[in-house]
Structure formats: structure tokens, C-alpha cells
Design a protein around this motif. Structure first.
Motif, short mmCIF file in Angstrom:
data_model
loop_
_atom_site.label_atom_id
_atom_site.label_comp_id
_atom_site.label_asym_id
_atom_site.label_seq_id
_atom_site.Cartn_x
_atom_site.Cartn_y
_atom_site.Cartn_z
N TYR A 97 0.82 -1.22 0.00
CA TYR A 97 0.00 0.00 0.00
C TYR A 97 0.86 1.27 0.00
O TYR A 97 0.44 2.30 -0.54
CB TYR A 97 -0.95 -0.01 1.20
CG TYR A 97 -2.05 -1.02 1.07
CD1 TYR A 97 -2.93 -0.99 -0.01
CD2 TYR A 97 -2.21 -2.02 2.01
CE1 TYR A 97 -3.94 -1.93 -0.14
CE2 TYR A 97 -3.22 -2.97 1.89
CZ TYR A 97 -4.08 -2.92 0.81
OH TYR A 97 -5.08 -3.86 0.68
N THR A 98 2.04 1.21 0.58
CA THR A 98 2.93 2.37 0.55
C THR A 98 3.35 2.69 -0.88
O THR A 98 3.35 3.86 -1.31
CB THR A 98 4.17 2.12 1.43
OG1 THR A 98 3.76 1.89 2.78
CG2 THR A 98 5.11 3.32 1.39
N ILE A 99 3.72 1.65 -1.62
CA ILE A 99 4.11 1.85 -3.02
C ILE A 99 2.93 2.39 -3.82
O ILE A 99 3.09 3.32 -4.64
CB ILE A 99 4.62 0.54 -3.63
CG1 ILE A 99 5.91 0.10 -2.94
CG2 ILE A 99 4.86 0.69 -5.13
CD1 ILE A 99 6.44 -1.24 -3.39
N MET A 100 1.75 1.88 -3.58
CA MET A 100 0.58 2.33 -4.33
C MET A 100 0.23 3.78 -4.02
O MET A 100 -0.25 4.51 -4.90
CB MET A 100 -0.62 1.42 -4.02
CG MET A 100 -0.53 0.03 -4.64
SD MET A 100 -0.23 0.05 -6.41
CE MET A 100 -1.65 0.97 -7.01
N ILE A 101 0.48 4.24 -2.80
CA ILE A 101 0.24 5.65 -2.47
C ILE A 101 1.16 6.54 -3.30
O ILE A 101 0.73 7.57 -3.86
CB ILE A 101 0.45 5.89 -0.96
CG1 ILE A 101 -0.71 5.26 -0.17
CG2 ILE A 101 0.53 7.38 -0.66
CD1 ILE A 101 -0.52 5.31 1.32
#
Length: 276
Positions: A68-72
Motif C-alpha cells: 500500500y505504501t508503493i501504491m500511495i
């Protein structure tokens, strides 16, 4: 007039072309970002499994955080392609976070409960637990729900907030467990003999611990039997098989020694009607 019209068409054409290129670039960033997030989270999963230093319970949570960090960052990059400034993005994310937080209070409770379950660890992956009637082996503690498998092989998904607010009984955490086998003998049987026979049975079982030593105590005088409790300790993994085997062995030993195991019965006395 014709020249101005031509310039206007060219201007709108260039603008439309730029817009299409920006949309294609944003889609490319989104697709590549999702691919990278999937690959990196998969690599993280394999790295955590290979290292062996990170508890199995924490691995899914760490993998999800990485994903989810990468997707943000990918979404921020997509918005940047359309000219949205970083400060504006932060403000939008803050406002969206507040709105989502108000709308999904229950979901956020599950997330916070998941972190508390991972931090305080009342349960871990592979342990068998009971939480106010919800029982099973923990397979994964996720961001929102905990995945469990029941004793009869059924899959259940339990919201983290429900597990966090429940009283959790962990049957796997401690290395040893005490067993109390209740056996009833007849009132006419020799209590001392029955105690010796039952102790001999459990002491012959190599799974039964010698310290603390097994014991047999009288725990009740029932309507039809004298109740003896055979108490001993075993390793947690041997609890159920040792209990079944010793219950059977005690029954067979009592039969061999002539010690009865009575069933509930009731004596009826008929009082003859007095003659008038």
C-alpha cells in the motif's frame, strides 16, 4: 477568418493530443506501479520467509504495508501528471482521509485492533484459540480480518475488532496442560484400590509428566457413584491423545480388577397402603 479558424483547430488539437498523452502516461505509471508493488511485496514475502527472524504473524502485515505504501506513491505520481501540486495532493489526501475515517469507523477499528493483536500477541499464527465462542487455528492476522480454520476444517474470517474485544483462551501458548479425568466408582468398591489402579495406568503412560506427579482425589459423592478425579500433566500436543488413551485404559483396568463404573440409578421403595 479561415486562418484564425485553422489556428484554433490546431490549438485544440494540440491540447487534446497533450491530454491524451498525459492520460496514457498516467495509465502507464499506474500499470507499472501496480506491477512493481506486486513484485516488491512478493519479494518481501519471500525474503521474510527465508530470513526466519520475523514472526509468521507479522509477515502478512509487513507485506501489506509495503504494497500500500508503493501504491500511495504511484497515485501521487499519477496526480502529478495532471498538474496537481504536492501540497494540494497532501491536502486532498488529508481531507479524503478524514472523510473516509468518519465513514469507515468500523473498518479503522479493525485496523487498529489488528495492530494491537500483532503488538501484544494474545495469539500467533499456528496457535489454536477460543475467543468468546470463536475457536480455530490462526492462519493469518490481516489488516482488517483474522483468518482461522476450525477443528472440522472450516474457514472463518473474523473482524479484528471482535477478537481484540473478546476474552481469548490460547490452547497452544503454554508448553504443558493439566488433564482432569473424572471417573465414578460404586459405593461398594474399594476407593484406595481404585486410586492405585488409576495411578498405575497414568504412570505407565510415557506422555504423562512425573513432575508434578499424577494424583487421584475424591471430588464428589454423587447420587450413584463416588467421583474420582485423575489429575496429571502432559505436553500440550499430547493433551487430547493422552486423555483418550488413559480414559480407555482406566476403564479396562477397572474391569479387570472388578471395580465398577456405575450408571445413574434410582431405588424405588413401595410402601404398602395401611389397612383401614
Amino acid at each position: 477568418m479561415t486562418e484564425e479558424y485553422t489556428q484554433l483547430i490546431e490549438s485544440y488539437g494540440n491540447l487534446a493530443l497533450d491530454m491524451v498523452l498525459e492520460i496514457l502516461a498516467a495509465l502507464a505509471i499506474l500499470v507499472i506501479g501496480r506491477f512493481v508493488a506486486k513484485k516488491v511485496s512478493g519479494y518481501t514475502q519471500k525474503l521474510l520467509e527465508k530470513s526466519g527472524r520475523v514472526d509468521r504473524t507479522l509477515r502478512p502485515m509487513i507485506v501489506n504495508i509495503v504494497h500500500y505504501t508503493i501504491m500511495i506513491f504511484v497515485l501521487v505520481a499519477v496526480l502529478a501528471r495532471f498538474g496537481v501540486e504536492t501540497t494540494s495532493i497532501i491536502a486532498v489526501l488529508g481531507a479524503a482521509g478524514l472523510a473516509i475515517g468518519l465513514a469507515l469507523q468500523g473498518t479503522l477499528q479493525n485496523i487498529s485492533a489488528g495492530f494491537m493483536l500483532l503488538f501484544l500477541r494474545p495469539m500467533k499464527v499456528g496457535e489454536f484459540v477460543d475467543a468468546d465462542g470463536i475457536s480455530g487455528t490462526v492462519e493469518e492476522i490481516g489488516l482488517f480480518v483474522t483468518h482461522m480454520t476450525t477443528v472440522d476444517g472450516l474457514y472463518i474470517s473474523v473482524p479484528n475488532s471482535r477478537l481484540w474485544s473478546a476474552k481469548v483462551t490460547n490452547f497452544s501458548r503454554n508448553s504443558k496442560r493439566r488433564t482432569d479425568l473424572v471417573v465414578g466408582i460404586g459405593y461398594g468398591d474399594d476407593i484406595g484400590k481404585a486410586e492405585k489402579v488409576a495411578l498405575a495406568v497414568v504412570n505407565a503412560d510415557p506422555r504423562v509428566h512425573k513432575d508434578p506427579a499424577p494424583q487421584v482425589i475424591v471430588t464428589g459423592l454423587g447420587e450413584s457413584s463416588v467421583d474420582l478425579t485423575v489429575r496429571y500433566w502432559t505436553d500440550t500436543g499430547n493433551y487430547w491423545p493422552a486423555q483418550s488413551d488413559n480414559r480407555r485404559a482406566i476403564k479396562e483396568a477397572f474391569d479387570k480388577e472388578g471395580i465398577s463404573i456405575p450408571f445413574p440409578q434410582r431405588d424405588v421403595h413401595l410402601i404398602p397402603e395401611a389397612k383401614s
